[in-house]
Motif scaffolding. Structure first.
Motif, PDB file in Angstrom:
ATOM      1  N   GLU A 138       2.645   9.161  -6.256  1.00 12.29           N
ATOM      2  CA  GLU A 138       3.124  10.526  -6.052  1.00 12.29           C
ATOM      3  C   GLU A 138       4.349  10.833  -6.895  1.00 12.29           C
ATOM      4  N   ARG A 139       5.314   9.896  -6.914  1.00 10.37           N
ATOM      5  CA  ARG A 139       6.577  10.136  -7.622  1.00 10.37           C
ATOM      6  C   ARG A 139       6.388  10.201  -9.134  1.00 10.37           C
ATOM      7  N   ASN A 140       5.573   9.287  -9.670  1.00  7.74           N
ATOM      8  CA  ASN A 140       5.446   9.172 -11.127  1.00  7.74           C
ATOM      9  C   ASN A 140       4.156   9.769 -11.669  1.00  7.74           C
ATOM     10  N   ASN A 141       3.405  10.421 -10.791  1.00  7.21           N
ATOM     11  CA  ASN A 141       2.145  11.038 -11.195  1.00  7.21           C
ATOM     12  C   ASN A 141       1.214  10.021 -11.870  1.00  7.21           C
ATOM     13  N   LEU A 142       1.046   8.867 -11.216  1.00  5.41           N
ATOM     14  CA  LEU A 142       0.177   7.809 -11.720  1.00  5.41           C
ATOM     15  C   LEU A 142      -1.082   7.723 -10.867  1.00  5.41           C
ATOM     16  N   THR A 143      -2.112   7.132 -11.438  1.00  6.13           N
ATOM     17  CA  THR A 143      -3.295   6.849 -10.637  1.00  6.13           C
ATOM     18  C   THR A 143      -2.948   5.700  -9.701  1.00  6.13           C
TER      19      THR A 143
ATOM     20  N   ARG B  58       1.874  -1.755 -11.444  1.00  7.83           N
ATOM     21  CA  ARG B  58       3.340  -1.853 -11.427  1.00  7.83           C
ATOM     22  C   ARG B  58       3.829  -2.681 -10.242  1.00  7.83           C
ATOM     23  N   ILE B  59       3.240  -2.440  -9.091  1.00 12.55           N
ATOM     24  CA  ILE B  59       3.631  -3.197  -7.891  1.00 12.55           C
ATOM     25  C   ILE B  59       3.272  -4.669  -8.069  1.00 12.55           C
ATOM     26  N   ASP B  60       2.099  -4.936  -8.614  1.00 10.03           N
ATOM     27  CA  ASP B  60       1.659  -6.323  -8.808  1.00 10.03           C
ATOM     28  C   ASP B  60       2.530  -7.066  -9.822  1.00 10.03           C
TER      29      ASP B  60
ATOM     30  N   GLU C 294       0.836  -1.213   0.000  1.00 10.24           N
ATOM     31  CA  GLU C 294       0.000   0.000   0.000  1.00 10.24           C
ATOM     32  C   GLU C 294       0.866   1.258   0.000  1.00 10.24           C
ATOM     33  N   GLU C 295       1.952   1.217   0.756  1.00 11.44           N
ATOM     34  CA  GLU C 295       2.869   2.360   0.798  1.00 11.44           C
ATOM     35  C   GLU C 295       3.594   2.506  -0.533  1.00 11.44           C
ATOM     36  N   ALA C 296       3.961   1.382  -1.136  1.00  8.50           N
ATOM     37  CA  ALA C 296       4.626   1.433  -2.442  1.00  8.50           C
ATOM     38  C   ALA C 296       3.706   2.057  -3.485  1.00  8.50           C
ATOM     39  N   VAL C 297       2.434   1.700  -3.474  1.00  9.28           N
ATOM     40  CA  VAL C 297       1.465   2.284  -4.410  1.00  9.28           C
ATOM     41  C   VAL C 297       1.392   3.784  -4.193  1.00  9.28           C
ATOM     42  N   LYS C 298       1.299   4.194  -2.943  1.00  6.25           N
ATOM     43  CA  LYS C 298       1.222   5.627  -2.627  1.00  6.25           C
ATOM     44  C   LYS C 298       2.463   6.366  -3.135  1.00  6.25           C
ATOM     45  N   ARG C 299       3.642   5.813  -2.865  1.00  7.55           N
ATOM     46  CA  ARG C 299       4.888   6.482  -3.264  1.00  7.55           C
ATOM     47  C   ARG C 299       5.031   6.551  -4.777  1.00  7.55           C
ATOM     48  N   ILE C 300       4.717   5.458  -5.459  1.00 13.42           N
ATOM     49  CA  ILE C 300       4.839   5.465  -6.928  1.00 13.42           C
ATOM     50  C   ILE C 300       3.823   6.418  -7.545  1.00 13.42           C
TER      51      ILE C 300
END
Length: 123
Positions: free
Chosen positions: A68-73, A80-82, A60-66
């Motif tokens: 924010e960092r990559n401007n993704l939904t 990407r995480i999956d 969940e934290e990885a999704v949040k960080r990615i």
């Protein structure tokens, strides 16, 4: 988004990268060589390392960080995480595990401890 195409690309790129990493390791004049490779486990490069250190974070934290960092939904980030191996794979393969949710000073102390233990094991 196409696993077959990704596998084909990886089968072309990863052997060349492994050769390059091995050359850099062989040509190094230092006692310790650090290889930072997010694909190390998935590519099967464990044989290149005496130790594996991993850094994990809850998905969940990885999704949040990615996001924010990559401007993704969040959905794009979750895809990407999956597509990556789960934390369990890294923990099982690693000699040392860190978590990026730890406070910075605690993380620093754990890195210093692991580094000193590694240096003590060297001949």
């Amino acid at each position: 988004s196409d696993p077959a195409k990704l596998d084909k690309l990886n089968s072309l790129v990863w052997p060349a990268l492994a050769d390059e990493v091995n050359e850099l390791i062989k040509s190094s004049s230092t006692d310790i060589v650090i290889v930072e490779a997010a694909i190390l486990i998935k590519a099967g490069w464990e044989y290149m390392c005496h130790e594996i250190w991993a850094s994990i974070v809850p998905p969940e934290e990885a999704v949040k960080r990615i996001s924010e960092r990559n401007n993704l939904t969040p959905e794009q980030a979750k895809q990407r995480i999956d597509a990556q191996p789960p934390n369990k794979n890294y923990v099982e393969a690693a000699n040392v595990v860190f978590c990026t949710l730890w406070p910075e000073d605690f993380t620093r102390s754990q890195v210093d401890k692991a580094w000193n233990l590694l240096k003590n094991r060297l001949p």
